[in-house]
Scaffold this motif. Structure first.
Motif, PDB file in Angstrom:
ATOM      1  N   LEU A  23     -35.541  33.802  24.041  1.00  0.00           N
ATOM      2  CA  LEU A  23     -36.017  34.717  22.790  1.00  0.00           C
ATOM      3  C   LEU A  23     -35.236  35.999  23.070  1.00  0.00           C
ATOM      4  N   THR A  24     -35.209  36.510  24.129  1.00  0.00           N
ATOM      5  CA  THR A  24     -34.433  37.876  24.370  1.00  0.00           C
ATOM      6  C   THR A  24     -32.740  37.638  24.069  1.00  0.00           C
ATOM      7  N   HIS A  25     -32.429  36.545  24.604  1.00  0.00           N
ATOM      8  CA  HIS A  25     -30.856  36.327  23.809  1.00  0.00           C
ATOM      9  C   HIS A  25     -30.732  36.352  22.500  1.00  0.00           C
ATOM     10  N   LEU A  26     -32.043  35.745  21.750  1.00  0.00           N
ATOM     11  CA  LEU A  26     -31.709  35.578  20.259  1.00  0.00           C
ATOM     12  C   LEU A  26     -32.031  36.942  19.603  1.00  0.00           C
ATOM     13  N   SER A  27     -32.814  37.689  20.389  1.00  0.00           N
ATOM     14  CA  SER A  27     -33.210  39.114  19.484  1.00  0.00           C
ATOM     15  C   SER A  27     -31.829  39.844  19.540  1.00  0.00           C
ATOM     16  N   THR A  39     -30.978  41.767  22.062  1.00  0.00           N
ATOM     17  CA  THR A  39     -30.927  42.797  23.080  1.00  0.00           C
ATOM     18  C   THR A  39     -30.745  42.499  24.506  1.00  0.00           C
ATOM     19  N   PRO A  40     -29.799  43.223  25.058  1.00  0.00           N
ATOM     20  CA  PRO A  40     -29.238  43.009  26.505  1.00  0.00           C
ATOM     21  C   PRO A  40     -30.202  42.655  27.177  1.00  0.00           C
ATOM     22  N   LEU A  41     -29.907  41.596  27.919  1.00  0.00           N
ATOM     23  CA  LEU A  41     -30.827  41.106  29.041  1.00  0.00           C
ATOM     24  C   LEU A  41     -30.301  41.330  30.606  1.00  0.00           C
TER      25      LEU A  41
END
Length: 391
Positions: free
Chosen positions: A117-121, A123-125
């Motif tokens: 979900l973070t990758h899809l958003s 936003t850097p993870l």
């Protein structure tokens, strides 16, 4: 023009875990981020996503917001996904050692869901320093490879994890150390000159009960409860006049499953061995570290209890039940770990006694190894600063 605060979201951290080691990771991560914020002159808004719990958070501050997360929030587009999109950076510490498939598919699938979900958003993870692997299943290895490839930064906390990450295809791994080396704590209580030698034993309730299943799934090669009782007896009768402190680091509240509870295990031992000192039911990781910092010698089977001793200058003998102990301490050149999965109780007892007699030398070894660990953590902090400076 005044710059808005930087919005940072922490996932797979905990602000209120019964396991003070997991809480120590979060408190230390916050400490590092606050340092970065001061260095670059930016205010921070730190959001900690934490599993729903009645316990009040012990990681707090005007820059901290705790949001309860559950399955509904994870699935809703207005839940975690929206939080990630609003953030400038998401940091995932994997609860320290959960980025592996040895703890079951359920936990790992929830972790992958948050990562993707973070990758899809967009936003850097950042993968904060943590244990990487082992991955023994084809599906988990594939998902781990892809997620690490998409991360802005991947940091490990030991050499074995660095090698595991590289084997999964991530070449530019930052080999740092455990962020809990940075856990803040207060000065211990003043000592009375000529007082007893204070020997701390962190007792693992998990190992006292034979592991999660009671069937020795950690593969110990010795009888852990018998060894603990033997060590208490030895130090209580030591001619140096030792005072044995029984120190919990996983403290499970009443009404919950108590199989992992160190405090109840310590309480039972305190009743069985009059004269021992039962440490408090600590309210936070920093409170536990302050207490441990006041001891003269320490041993324990909870890795973060040992890190609390190590990072406060107390000579410590870690009692390993998994590779993460040797991975962390060995990567810093600290060779005092004993292995409960390969060594006999007699061999471990002998090493601990020798360590106690040579505790002054071990204290020097601790100082040198800690300096190395803090230097390695500096590389992780520098990577965070580089990212946040560009926001």
């Amino acid at each position: 023009m005044t710059q808005r605060p930087l919005r940072i979201c922490l996932i797979l951290h905990s602000s209120r875990s019964d396991n003070l080691g997991v809480g120590a990771l979060t408190a230390s991560e916050v400490e590092i981020l606050r340092d970065v914020g001061r260095d670059i002159g930016r205010e921070l808004e730190i959001t900690i996503l934490d599993w729903k719990d009645a316990r009040a958070p012990y990681v707090t501050g005007p820059d901290i917001k705790v949001i309860d997360i559950d399955g509904t929030m994870m699935r809703s587009p207005k839940g975690y996904f929206a939080t990630a999109r609003r953030s400038d950076l998401v940091i995932d510490i994997g609860a320290g050692d959960s980025f592996a498939d040895i703890y079951g598919a359920g936990r790992l699938k929830r972790m992958f869901w948050l990562k993707y979900l973070t990758h899809l958003s967009g936003t850097p993870l950042v993968m904060a320093p943590q244990t990487v692997g082992p991955f023994t299943k084809g599906w988990s290895k594939t998902l781990a490879q892809l997620s690490m490839r998409l991360c802005k930064v991947v940091a490990s906390r030991d050499k074995m994890s660095t090698e595991a990450a590289r084997a999964l295809g991530r070449a530019d791994v930052i080999e740092a150390s455990d962020v809990a080396l940075r856990l803040p704590y207060g000065p211990p209580a003043p000592r009375t000159q000529g007082g007893p030698v204070k020997v701390g034993i962190n007792v693992s309730g998990l190992l006292m009960g034979g592991g999660y299943s009671g069937k020795n799934e950690f593969g110990l090669t010795m009888d852990y409860p018998d060894l603990v009782r033997d060590l208490i007896t030895y130090f209580q009768s030591h001619p140096d006049g030792c005072e044995v402190h029984l120190v919990p680091h996983v403290i499970v509240r009443e009404g919950r499953m108590t199989g992992e509870d160190d405090y109840s295990a310590c309480t039972d031992l305190a009743e069985a061995f009059p004269g021992t000192v039962l440490a408090p039911s600590f309210a936070s990781p920093s409170e536990a570290k302050t207490y441990i910092a006041g001891l003269d010698f320490f041993m324990g089977a909870r890795m973060h209890a040992c890190i609390a001793a190590f990072s406060s200058g107390v000579p410590v003998m870690p009692m390993a039940y998994s590779r993460k102990f040797e991975g962390l301490f060995g990567s810093l050149g600290y060779t005092r770990t004993v292995d409960c999965t390969t060594e006999s109780a007699e061999a471990i007892r002998t090493k601990i006694i020798e360590g106690f007699e040579n505790r002054a030398a071990i204290k020097d070894e601790t100082t040198q190894a800690l300096a190395k660990g803090l230097q390695k953590l500096g590389a992780y902090q520098a990577a965070l600063q580089k990212i946040l400076t560009s926001v």
